[in-house]
Design a protein around this motif. Structure first.
Motif, PDB file in Angstrom:
ATOM      1  N   PHE A   1       0.699  -1.051   0.146  1.00 53.14           N
ATOM      2  CA  PHE A   1      -0.043  -0.072   0.038  1.00 53.14           C
ATOM      3  C   PHE A   1       0.893   1.448  -0.007  1.00 53.14           C
ATOM      4  N   VAL A   2       2.048   1.431   0.889  1.00 52.45           N
ATOM      5  CA  VAL A   2       2.821   2.505   0.830  1.00 52.45           C
ATOM      6  C   VAL A   2       3.584   2.503  -0.221  1.00 52.45           C
ATOM      7  N   TRP A   3       4.104   1.415  -0.860  1.00 49.28           N
ATOM      8  CA  TRP A   3       4.693   1.467  -2.201  1.00 49.28           C
ATOM      9  C   TRP A   3       4.132   2.362  -3.086  1.00 49.28           C
ATOM     10  N   ASP A   4       2.760   1.751  -3.427  1.00 45.32           N
ATOM     11  CA  ASP A   4       1.904   2.253  -4.380  1.00 45.32           C
ATOM     12  C   ASP A   4       1.560   3.704  -4.241  1.00 45.32           C
ATOM     13  N   LYS A   5       1.298   3.892  -2.922  1.00 46.71           N
ATOM     14  CA  LYS A   5       0.837   5.520  -2.780  1.00 46.71           C
ATOM     15  C   LYS A   5       2.039   6.423  -3.144  1.00 46.71           C
ATOM     16  N   THR A   6       3.076   6.061  -2.526  1.00 44.63           N
ATOM     17  CA  THR A   6       4.355   6.686  -2.655  1.00 44.63           C
ATOM     18  C   THR A   6       4.535   7.005  -4.355  1.00 44.63           C
ATOM     19  N   CYS A   7       4.537   6.062  -4.970  1.00 46.35           N
ATOM     20  CA  CYS A   7       4.918   6.241  -6.265  1.00 46.35           C
ATOM     21  C   CYS A   7       3.739   7.034  -6.972  1.00 46.35           C
ATOM     22  N   SER A   8       2.553   7.092  -6.644  1.00 41.83           N
ATOM     23  CA  SER A   8       1.327   7.550  -7.150  1.00 41.83           C
ATOM     24  C   SER A   8       1.824   9.386  -6.990  1.00 41.83           C
ATOM     25  N   TYR A   9       2.030   9.628  -5.727  1.00 42.67           N
ATOM     26  CA  TYR A   9       2.544  10.988  -5.440  1.00 42.67           C
ATOM     27  C   TYR A   9       3.731  11.309  -6.481  1.00 42.67           C
ATOM     28  N   ILE A  10       4.777  10.660  -6.194  1.00 44.13           N
ATOM     29  CA  ILE A  10       5.999  10.952  -7.264  1.00 44.13           C
ATOM     30  C   ILE A  10       5.534  11.142  -8.823  1.00 44.13           C
TER      31      ILE A  10
ATOM     32  N   ASN B   1      10.297   1.518   3.117  1.00 44.64           N
ATOM     33  CA  ASN B   1      10.668   0.489   3.864  1.00 44.64           C
ATOM     34  C   ASN B   1      10.497  -0.870   2.924  1.00 44.64           C
ATOM     35  N   VAL B   2      11.293  -1.833   3.508  1.00 45.90           N
ATOM     36  CA  VAL B   2      11.151  -3.058   2.828  1.00 45.90           C
ATOM     37  C   VAL B   2      11.456  -4.131   4.026  1.00 45.90           C
ATOM     38  N   SER B   3      10.384  -4.651   4.392  1.00 47.30           N
ATOM     39  CA  SER B   3      10.646  -5.618   5.558  1.00 47.30           C
ATOM     40  C   SER B   3      11.219  -6.885   5.395  1.00 47.30           C
ATOM     41  N   ARG B   4      11.462  -7.700   6.497  1.00 53.21           N
ATOM     42  CA  ARG B   4      12.100  -8.750   6.252  1.00 53.21           C
ATOM     43  C   ARG B   4      11.145  -9.971   5.483  1.00 53.21           C
ATOM     44  N   THR B   5       9.983  -9.682   5.818  1.00 56.72           N
ATOM     45  CA  THR B   5       8.922 -10.643   5.223  1.00 56.72           C
ATOM     46  C   THR B   5       8.902 -10.360   3.812  1.00 56.72           C
ATOM     47  N   ASP B   6       9.009  -9.054   3.330  1.00 54.12           N
ATOM     48  CA  ASP B   6       9.066  -8.664   1.915  1.00 54.12           C
ATOM     49  C   ASP B   6      10.036  -9.287   1.273  1.00 54.12           C
ATOM     50  N   ILE B   7      11.385  -9.465   1.832  1.00 51.98           N
ATOM     51  CA  ILE B   7      12.767  -9.824   1.149  1.00 51.98           C
ATOM     52  C   ILE B   7      12.486 -11.386   1.079  1.00 51.98           C
ATOM     53  N   TYR B   8      11.600 -11.939   2.021  1.00 55.99           N
ATOM     54  CA  TYR B   8      11.950 -13.475   1.688  1.00 55.99           C
ATOM     55  C   TYR B   8      10.536 -13.878   1.075  1.00 55.99           C
ATOM     56  N   ASN B   9       9.594 -13.169   0.502  1.00 50.40           N
ATOM     57  CA  ASN B   9       8.790 -13.310  -0.374  1.00 50.40           C
ATOM     58  C   ASN B   9       9.291 -13.534  -1.726  1.00 50.40           C
ATOM     59  N   PRO B  10       9.034 -14.795  -2.332  1.00 47.96           N
ATOM     60  CA  PRO B  10       9.722 -14.762  -3.739  1.00 47.96           C
ATOM     61  C   PRO B  10       9.100 -14.090  -4.780  1.00 47.96           C
ATOM     62  N   ASP B  11       8.085 -13.661  -4.643  1.00 44.13           N
ATOM     63  CA  ASP B  11       7.519 -12.655  -5.570  1.00 44.13           C
ATOM     64  C   ASP B  11       7.711 -11.166  -5.685  1.00 44.13           C
ATOM     65  N   PHE B  12       8.543 -10.703  -4.575  1.00 43.11           N
ATOM     66  CA  PHE B  12       8.805  -9.411  -4.144  1.00 43.11           C
ATOM     67  C   PHE B  12       9.434  -8.731  -5.408  1.00 43.11           C
ATOM     68  N   ILE B  13      10.253  -9.060  -5.962  1.00 45.92           N
ATOM     69  CA  ILE B  13      10.817  -8.317  -7.014  1.00 45.92           C
ATOM     70  C   ILE B  13       9.617  -7.828  -8.072  1.00 45.92           C
ATOM     71  N   ASP B  14       8.750  -8.840  -8.639  1.00 48.85           N
ATOM     72  CA  ASP B  14       7.743  -8.917  -9.528  1.00 48.85           C
ATOM     73  C   ASP B  14       6.747  -7.719  -8.955  1.00 48.85           C
ATOM     74  N   ILE B  15       6.698  -7.781  -7.719  1.00 49.22           N
ATOM     75  CA  ILE B  15       5.552  -6.793  -7.076  1.00 49.22           C
ATOM     76  C   ILE B  15       6.129  -5.226  -7.078  1.00 49.22           C
ATOM     77  N   ILE B  16       7.366  -5.068  -6.665  1.00 47.42           N
ATOM     78  CA  ILE B  16       7.818  -3.689  -6.518  1.00 47.42           C
ATOM     79  C   ILE B  16       7.868  -3.148  -8.028  1.00 47.42           C
ATOM     80  N   MET B  17       8.595  -4.214  -8.826  1.00 46.87           N
ATOM     81  CA  MET B  17       8.667  -3.541 -10.272  1.00 46.87           C
ATOM     82  C   MET B  17       7.466  -3.484 -11.049  1.00 46.87           C
ATOM     83  N   GLY B  18       6.500  -4.076 -10.784  1.00 50.57           N
ATOM     84  CA  GLY B  18       5.042  -3.855 -11.066  1.00 50.57           C
ATOM     85  C   GLY B  18       4.463  -2.539 -10.717  1.00 50.57           C
TER      86      GLY B  18
END
Length: 712
Positions: A368-377, A393-410
């Motif tokens: 939610f925070v990533w999407d809102k931040t990118c929207s403002y930029i 912020n990228v939490s420990r849980t995010d880093i260990y998520n195998p889909d993390f890179i696809d999510i943030i790049m999306g």
């Protein structure tokens, strides 16, 4: 057919051994020893497979009593049942053998039926006892398992309603550090030692169990003075364990007021109590009380409404500016989440972030925070406002998520941004928990173009090792370094960290800045960027937008400088400014500052820059060159350019942390000027103007001379 059990027959008389072998060989695998010393050797080598021992009492070298005595001191051997053999009717020998630990007795001459039956019984008894013991006891420490502890506690409480009991939960706060420093074996030895100490203070109708890892639990009859005295002695005794480290024990106590509560709930309340004193020096006992209960209820209320809060956009993104310490202009920002609850109002992030990290909801909040931040930029870009990088912020849980890179790049692509618009903040603790995985993920992120910030640097114990292994760009110093006491020691630590970061070519952001004294100290230490209430609190997007336009290091504030430059002297050039620096932030500052005067081209190392120069040398007006870079540094690039005269017309302005040796070496290799980081906009503008105009004038004069020479 089941596999045969193995038995050891020990007798100095061969005829006796042969008799027993003939009697038992169909049912058992048999080992034999002719005296006690040989028996001990065989037992030591085969302790894992021997199910029972048939032992003669009277033997040379080491008799049967001696064997029993030796077995009692050796690892695993006391668990092997022993049947002693002697002359039938020797009651004294039988009693003595049993006192030494024998399990049963056989008289000579042997009765085949009795021999077989007693062996069968004793082996079956051992196997049954082992199974019961395995199920009931913790295999490492020998105290009760969690399940058995819970069952037996319920039984005691049921039959002791007139007594007051307490659940005592123990925690070794720095146990993981001990294992990392001294090894798993030392950690296991400590747990065995602690179990023995705890069991020593357990009386009849009291229990000791191990829950998991380093956590033990006691059922104790409650007398406050007696219990506190016992726990005090336990702390001192455990700290006598032979390891060069102070062990921080903590105890959480729940006073049982009803036996109807589940054991899980009782133990959990003791755990909640101990959590309140973790990290607090001098406190090692805490009781579960009404305040903790109210906190527990409040946390459950938070968890109950977290999903609706996302859907209804109760969470808001705020921005706290980061400032270039030299110019005191906004050079970036950090995106922070705030929860505006319709009934409770503003909720402190410290109330809900730890809960979300525990239950996994933090991944949804981060997205939610990533999407809102990118929207403002995206909105600021469309309005033509200056764009500075924003950290998320990228939490420990995010880093260990195998889909993390696809999510943030999306999300980046959805808003038409580039990875360099977003800095990813990763906490140091994420590295200490799983270094290999985080290193691999960060490498992938850097290849995509993200800038990596290490948040809360200095809060863990693996910081220096982390700097050596983790490919980061920026260190955010933990506020503990720069708040409070500005003593000589704290100054030395801070100065060392900043110097180390600069030596490794990391930018440094000091957060939590609140006083002018801190600012001056950090300036003297050549810190790059600062963040804190001294300059600005976190602010809503609309307020930050205004602040950004007014105070950005990348904004049109440079228009004030243009008044000093006449269009005839420094108007927009068709030429190229080549910016060579491995840090995206540094490249963007220069590129944004000079894009109105030059076509700016960015390269992140000397090797890439050299290839570009070979193809576009005639188009380049100036090179802005960092010294410390991977692949090829600035010194090496200047050496390469100096080898060929065709590049001599290109001025090189070195931009780096200054010291006498690097300045002297830069000029010796052909640098035209040297500008220290962090950049002062006015100074660097004048330096570039002077250098470019001087070189253009020199080239024009050279051409005029050539023309005159040809005419004459």
């Amino acid at each position: 057919m089941s596999e045969k059990n193995t038995i050891l027959i020990v007798d100095d008389k061969e005829v006796n051994r042969e008799c027993l072998i003939k009697l038992l060989e169909d049912d058992y695998n048999i080992l034999e020893a002719c005296d006690g010393e040989e028996a001990i050797e065989i037992l030591d080598k085969n302790r894992d497979i021997i199910s029972a021992v048939v032992l003669d009492i009277i033997m040379p070298k080491l008799d049967g009593y001696g064997v029993l005595n030796e077995m009692s001191y050796r690892k695993m051997l006391p668990k092997i049942p022993v049947i002693v053999t002697s002359v039938d009717g020797d009651e004294a020998s039988e009693l003595k053998s049993l006192s030494f630990g024998a399990s049963d007795f056989l008289g000579k001459p042997y009765n085949p039926i009795i021999v077989k039956k007693r062996l069968q019984n004793i082996i079956h008894l051992k196997e049954t006892a082992s199974l019961v013991n395995y199920l009931q006891m913790d295999t490492l420490t020998g105290v009760y398992s969690k399940e058995t502890f819970s069952k037996k506690t319920k039984e005691i409480l049921k039959h002791s309603k007139d007594k007051k009991y307490a659940i005592v939960y123990s925690d070794i706060e720095n146990f993981q550090l001990l294992k990392d420093l001294f090894g798993e074996k030392t950690g296991d030895n400590l747990l065995v030692f602690m179990a023995k100490v705890l069991k020593h203070y357990v009386n009849d109708n009291e229990l000791c169990g191990r829950i998991e890892n380093e956590h033990f639990v006691l059922l104790k009859e409650y007398d406050k003075k007696s219990l506190h005295n016992d726990l005090d002695i336990i702390v001192k005794t455990v700290n006598d364990f032979p390891v060069n480290m102070n062990l921080r024990l903590r105890f959480g106590i729940y006073l049982i007021d009803t036996a109807k509560m589940s054991m899980h709930a009782m133990i959990n309340r003791a755990i909640l109590a101990v959590d309140t004193i973790k990290g607090r020096y001098g406190r090692y006992i805490a009781y579960y009380d009404k305040e903790i209960w109210e906190k527990q209820v409040h946390e459950q209320e938070i968890l109950n409404c977290m999903e609706d809060a996302i859907k209804e956009e109760q969470f808001k993104v705020y921005f706290q500016p980061k400032y270039d310490l030299n110019s005191e202009k906004v050079a970036g920002a950090e995106a922070l989440v705030r929860w505006v609850h319709p009934e409770k109002g503003f909720m402190n992030p410290g109330e809900f972030i730890p809960l979300f990290e525990t239950n996994g909801f933090i991944t949804e909040l981060d997205k939610f925070v990533w999407d809102k931040t990118c929207s403002y930029i995206q909105g600021w870009k469309e309005k033509g406002y200056p764009i500075v990088p924003v950290s998320v912020n990228v939490s420990r849980t995010d880093i260990y998520n195998p889909d993390f890179i696809d999510i943030i790049m999306g999300i980046i692509n959805k808003h038409g941004l580039k990875p360099e618009n977003i800095h990813l903040e990763i906490t140091e603790t994420a590295y200490t928990e799983n270094p290999h995985q985080i290193i691999e993920e960060v490498k992938k992120l850097k290849l995509l173009g993200f800038v990596i910030e290490m948040d809360d640097f200095g809060s863990g114990y693996s910081s220096l090792n982390m700097l050596n292994e983790l490919p980061i760009d920026i260190l955010k110093l933990d506020m503990g370094f720069v708040q409070g006491d500005l003593s000589m020691n704290s100054n030395n630590i801070l100065s060392f960290i900043i110097s180390l970061a600069k030596w490794m070519d990391y930018a440094v952001v000091a957060e939590g800045i609140e006083t002018e004294e801190q600012i001056q100290m950090l300036r003297n230490m050549d810190c790059n960027f600062v963040q804190g209430y001294y300059y600005a609190k976190p602010m809503p997007p609309e307020e930050f937008e205004r602040h950004l336009v007014e105070h950005s290091i990348l904004n049109n504030d440079m228009e004030g400088l243009e008044m000093n430059f006449s269009d005839t002297e420094f108007r927009k050039s068709p030429g190229i400014m080549l910016i060579v620096d491995d840090l995206v932030l540094n490249r963007k500052i220069l590129s944004s500052s000079f894009s109105r005067y030059f076509k700016t081209v960015e390269k992140e190392n000397g090797a890439e820059a050299l290839e570009y120069i070979k193809e576009h040398a005639d188009e380049i007006d100036v090179i802005m060159l960092d010294l410390v870079m991977p692949v090829m540094d600035g010194f090496t690039l200047m050496k390469q350019l100096k080898l060929e005269n065709k590049y001599s017309h290109i001025p090189i302005i070195v931009t780096s942390q200054g010291n006498d040796k690097s300045v002297e070496k830069s000029f010796a290799l052909g640098a035209t000027d040297f500008v220290e980081k962090p950049y002062n906009p006015r100074i660097i503008m004048h330096r570039v103007q002077n250098v470019v105009m001087a070189y253009k004038n020199a080239r024009a004069e050279a051409k005029e001379n050539e023309k005159n020479d040809s005419v004459s």
